[in-house]
Design a protein around this motif. Structure first.
Motif, PDB file in Angstrom:
ATOM      1  N   ILE A 169       4.669  -3.358   2.862  1.00 63.43           N
ATOM      2  CA  ILE A 169       5.581  -2.772   1.907  1.00 63.43           C
ATOM      3  C   ILE A 169       4.799  -1.338   1.391  1.00 63.43           C
ATOM      4  O   ILE A 169       3.739  -1.502   0.618  1.00 63.43           O
ATOM      5  N   CYS A 170       5.631  -0.440   1.751  1.00 66.21           N
ATOM      6  CA  CYS A 170       5.062   0.674   1.654  1.00 66.21           C
ATOM      7  C   CYS A 170       5.941   1.996   1.388  1.00 66.21           C
ATOM      8  O   CYS A 170       7.103   1.572   1.663  1.00 66.21           O
ATOM      9  N   SER A 171       5.620   3.324   1.112  1.00 69.66           N
ATOM     10  CA  SER A 171       6.498   4.408   0.914  1.00 69.66           C
ATOM     11  C   SER A 171       6.330   5.384   2.246  1.00 69.66           C
ATOM     12  O   SER A 171       7.138   5.733   2.605  1.00 69.66           O
ATOM     13  N   TYR A 172       5.160   5.277   2.855  1.00 63.97           N
ATOM     14  CA  TYR A 172       4.971   6.188   3.702  1.00 63.97           C
ATOM     15  C   TYR A 172       4.410   5.303   5.185  1.00 63.97           C
ATOM     16  O   TYR A 172       3.201   5.727   5.461  1.00 63.97           O
ATOM     17  N   PRO A 173       5.219   4.701   5.991  1.00 64.77           N
ATOM     18  CA  PRO A 173       4.802   4.297   7.274  1.00 64.77           C
ATOM     19  C   PRO A 173       4.469   4.958   8.423  1.00 64.77           C
ATOM     20  O   PRO A 173       3.574   4.619   9.272  1.00 64.77           O
ATOM     21  N   ARG A 174       4.964   6.258   8.294  1.00 63.12           N
ATOM     22  CA  ARG A 174       4.652   7.195   9.396  1.00 63.12           C
ATOM     23  C   ARG A 174       3.873   8.375   8.867  1.00 63.12           C
ATOM     24  O   ARG A 174       4.421   9.412   9.021  1.00 63.12           O
ATOM     25  N   SER A 175       2.746   8.278   8.351  1.00 66.39           N
ATOM     26  CA  SER A 175       1.853   9.258   7.980  1.00 66.39           C
ATOM     27  C   SER A 175       1.059   9.675   9.323  1.00 66.39           C
ATOM     28  O   SER A 175       1.172   9.312  10.584  1.00 66.39           O
ATOM     29  N   SER A 176       0.543  10.782   9.149  1.00 67.06           N
ATOM     30  CA  SER A 176      -0.022  11.634  10.229  1.00 67.06           C
ATOM     31  C   SER A 176      -0.703  10.687  11.496  1.00 67.06           C
ATOM     32  O   SER A 176      -0.538  11.166  12.605  1.00 67.06           O
ATOM     33  N   HIS A 177      -1.502   9.827  11.131  1.00 65.22           N
ATOM     34  CA  HIS A 177      -2.355   9.009  12.103  1.00 65.22           C
ATOM     35  C   HIS A 177      -1.931   7.684  12.046  1.00 65.22           C
ATOM     36  O   HIS A 177      -2.864   6.665  12.234  1.00 65.22           O
ATOM     37  N   ALA A 178      -0.882   7.136  11.783  1.00 61.58           N
ATOM     38  CA  ALA A 178      -0.518   5.606  11.727  1.00 61.58           C
ATOM     39  C   ALA A 178      -0.119   5.131  12.845  1.00 61.58           C
ATOM     40  O   ALA A 178       0.957   4.402  13.116  1.00 61.58           O
ATOM     41  N   PHE A 179      -0.834   5.515  14.153  1.00 62.25           N
ATOM     42  CA  PHE A 179      -0.161   5.084  15.267  1.00 62.25           C
ATOM     43  C   PHE A 179      -0.678   3.613  15.602  1.00 62.25           C
ATOM     44  O   PHE A 179       0.188   2.977  16.133  1.00 62.25           O
ATOM     45  N   VAL A 180      -1.315   2.801  14.976  1.00 65.50           N
ATOM     46  CA  VAL A 180      -1.760   1.497  15.018  1.00 65.50           C
ATOM     47  C   VAL A 180      -0.335   0.685  14.391  1.00 65.50           C
ATOM     48  O   VAL A 180       0.210  -0.160  15.134  1.00 65.50           O
ATOM     49  N   PHE A 181       0.068   1.039  13.043  1.00 64.93           N
ATOM     50  CA  PHE A 181       1.491   0.522  12.475  1.00 64.93           C
ATOM     51  C   PHE A 181       2.514   0.932  13.457  1.00 64.93           C
ATOM     52  O   PHE A 181       3.404  -0.089  13.918  1.00 64.93           O
ATOM     53  N   THR A 182       2.599   2.180  13.816  1.00 68.97           N
ATOM     54  CA  THR A 182       3.709   2.396  14.745  1.00 68.97           C
ATOM     55  C   THR A 182       4.055   1.544  15.958  1.00 68.97           C
ATOM     56  O   THR A 182       4.995   1.086  16.348  1.00 68.97           O
TER      57      THR A 182
ATOM     58  N   ASN B 222       0.640  -1.242  -0.099  1.00 68.95           N
ATOM     59  CA  ASN B 222      -0.023  -0.140  -0.075  1.00 68.95           C
ATOM     60  C   ASN B 222       0.871   1.339  -0.006  1.00 68.95           C
ATOM     61  O   ASN B 222       1.907   1.067   0.348  1.00 68.95           O
ATOM     62  N   ASN B 223       0.373   2.319  -0.266  1.00 72.33           N
ATOM     63  CA  ASN B 223       1.203   3.587  -0.281  1.00 72.33           C
ATOM     64  C   ASN B 223       1.543   3.864   0.963  1.00 72.33           C
ATOM     65  O   ASN B 223       2.812   4.445   1.099  1.00 72.33           O
ATOM     66  N   ASN B 224       0.598   3.761   2.051  1.00 65.53           N
ATOM     67  CA  ASN B 224       1.159   3.948   3.452  1.00 65.53           C
ATOM     68  C   ASN B 224       0.825   2.921   4.319  1.00 65.53           C
ATOM     69  O   ASN B 224       0.527   1.671   4.004  1.00 65.53           O
ATOM     70  N   ALA B 225       0.723   3.026   5.563  1.00 68.65           N
ATOM     71  CA  ALA B 225       0.531   1.839   6.588  1.00 68.65           C
ATOM     72  C   ALA B 225      -0.436   2.314   7.254  1.00 68.65           C
ATOM     73  O   ALA B 225      -0.864   1.738   8.589  1.00 68.65           O
ATOM     74  N   GLY B 226      -1.820   2.863   6.937  1.00 68.58           N
ATOM     75  CA  GLY B 226      -2.953   2.897   7.510  1.00 68.58           C
ATOM     76  C   GLY B 226      -3.059   4.236   8.225  1.00 68.58           C
ATOM     77  O   GLY B 226      -1.892   4.625   8.722  1.00 68.58           O
ATOM     78  N   ASN B 227      -4.258   4.712   8.400  1.00 74.44           N
ATOM     79  CA  ASN B 227      -4.337   6.039   9.506  1.00 74.44           C
ATOM     80  C   ASN B 227      -5.875   5.903  10.177  1.00 74.44           C
ATOM     81  O   ASN B 227      -6.615   4.985   9.919  1.00 74.44           O
ATOM     82  N   GLY B 228      -5.683   6.106  11.369  1.00 73.48           N
ATOM     83  CA  GLY B 228      -6.882   6.044  12.346  1.00 73.48           C
ATOM     84  C   GLY B 228      -7.064   4.790  12.686  1.00 73.48           C
ATOM     85  O   GLY B 228      -6.155   4.048  13.060  1.00 73.48           O
ATOM     86  N   HIS B 229      -8.502   4.186  12.482  1.00 72.08           N
ATOM     87  CA  HIS B 229      -8.994   2.937  13.150  1.00 72.08           C
ATOM     88  C   HIS B 229      -9.559   2.142  12.279  1.00 72.08           C
ATOM     89  O   HIS B 229     -10.068   1.135  12.501  1.00 72.08           O
ATOM     90  N   ILE B 230      -9.797   2.642  10.874  1.00 76.82           N
ATOM     91  CA  ILE B 230     -10.513   1.985   9.951  1.00 76.82           C
ATOM     92  C   ILE B 230      -9.751   1.299   8.651  1.00 76.82           C
ATOM     93  O   ILE B 230      -8.435   1.885   8.753  1.00 76.82           O
ATOM     94  N   GLY B 231     -10.260   0.525   8.016  1.00 72.45           N
ATOM     95  CA  GLY B 231      -9.409   0.162   6.610  1.00 72.45           C
ATOM     96  C   GLY B 231      -8.119  -0.686   6.942  1.00 72.45           C
ATOM     97  O   GLY B 231      -8.142  -1.542   7.846  1.00 72.45           O
ATOM     98  N   LEU B 232      -6.983  -0.285   6.420  1.00 68.32           N
ATOM     99  CA  LEU B 232      -5.917  -0.883   6.822  1.00 68.32           C
ATOM    100  C   LEU B 232      -5.426  -0.882   8.189  1.00 68.32           C
ATOM    101  O   LEU B 232      -4.807  -1.703   8.643  1.00 68.32           O
ATOM    102  N   ALA B 233      -5.497   0.233   8.765  1.00 62.93           N
ATOM    103  CA  ALA B 233      -5.237   0.481  10.344  1.00 62.93           C
ATOM    104  C   ALA B 233      -6.037  -0.681  10.962  1.00 62.93           C
ATOM    105  O   ALA B 233      -5.212  -1.494  11.997  1.00 62.93           O
ATOM    106  N   ALA B 234      -7.140  -0.918  10.857  1.00 64.29           N
ATOM    107  CA  ALA B 234      -8.065  -2.110  11.246  1.00 64.29           C
ATOM    108  C   ALA B 234      -7.301  -3.381  10.996  1.00 64.29           C
ATOM    109  O   ALA B 234      -7.475  -4.357  12.004  1.00 64.29           O
ATOM    110  N   LEU B 235      -7.137  -3.692   9.834  1.00 62.41           N
ATOM    111  CA  LEU B 235      -6.574  -4.930   9.442  1.00 62.41           C
ATOM    112  C   LEU B 235      -5.157  -5.103  10.222  1.00 62.41           C
ATOM    113  O   LEU B 235      -4.945  -6.416  10.466  1.00 62.41           O
TER     114      LEU B 235
END
Length: 237
Positions: A75-88, A52-65
């Motif tokens: 595998i992504c380009s931006y793992p540290r986007s503004s609300h990517a706290f789940v991935f982090t 994916n382009n990033n690693a999810g934001n907030g609590h839905i979609g990829l973040a929920a997965l």
């Protein structure tokens, strides 16, 4: 009669094996197939490699997965986007692997996978940590790093409209990775905001021909990622 329409997102996702590689469209919220991702959570496949382009934001979609513990590697380009706290949180705990790929290189690796090109040389990141362990050669006095193509078991994408054959039209920036991902997977599923009759889409407007799409599902009012940056909705699991 060719008819690729499915009744529900879960039916559209169908069987997904553990350990599958999955391409997920979207550029942040734009073009993210959130309902299909939630269906993937309900389906339950684990140890997934997600592109994916990033690693999810907030609590839905990829973040929920990710939160559901179903992703082994991103595998992504931006793992540290503004609300990517789940991935982090998961990454810091050693619960998910990460491969960072420059955005243009990521798009080209996927495009190459769809075009049957196994690998290519690019000057991007040739003299950085990203090139470690990869073949580096000099062309025209400049270093280039060898990048391999990405192909996947499944691509899930979002489009604006489709006909029953799966011909897709996108909405502006929501187009992003969808077209190249559709070509680079063994199976492609698209969620769309509207379904139209055959012949009503101008052939010149078709971005992804139906030959690249296996299933489509109508989601007229998709959920907005920006509405759930701090509080999660109820998601089937």
């Amino acid at each position: 009669m060719i008819d690729k329409r499915m009744t529900t997102a879960l039916e559209a996702v169908g069987a997904v094996a553990d350990g599958s590689t999955i391409l997920i469209g979207g550029f942040g919220e734009a073009g993210s197939p959130t309902e299909l991702i939630h269906a993937l959570i309900e389906q339950g496949a684990r140890d997934l490699v997600v592109v994916n382009n990033n690693a999810g934001n907030g609590h839905i979609g990829l973040a929920a997965l990710l939160k559901a513990g179903q992703v082994a590697k991103m595998i992504c380009s931006y793992p540290r986007s503004s609300h990517a706290f789940v991935f982090t949180e998961l990454y810091r705990a050693g619960k998910v692997e990460l491969e960072v790929v420059p955005q243009g290189t990521l798009a080209e690796r996927i495009r190459a996978g769809g075009a049957g090109i196994p690998a290519f040389f690019t000057p991007t990141a040739a003299a950085s940590e990203i090139s470690e362990g990869k073949e580096v050669r000099e062309f025209g006095g400049q270093l280039h790093v060898l990048e391999t193509a990405i192909r996947a078991d499944l691509a899930i994408i979002k489009a604006e409209k489709a006909d029953r054959w799966g011909n897709l039209v996108y909405r502006k920036a929501a187009r992003n990775f969808g077209p190249v991902m559709a070509t680079a997977a063994a199976r492609t599923i698209a969620q769309v905001r509207s379904l139209v009759a055959l012949g009503t889409i101008n052939p010149e407007s078709v971005v992804t021909p139906g030959i690249f799409v296996d299933r489509i599902v109508l989601v007229e009012s998709p959920i907005n990622e920006s509405d759930y940056l701090t509080e999660p909705p109820e998601i089937a699991a």
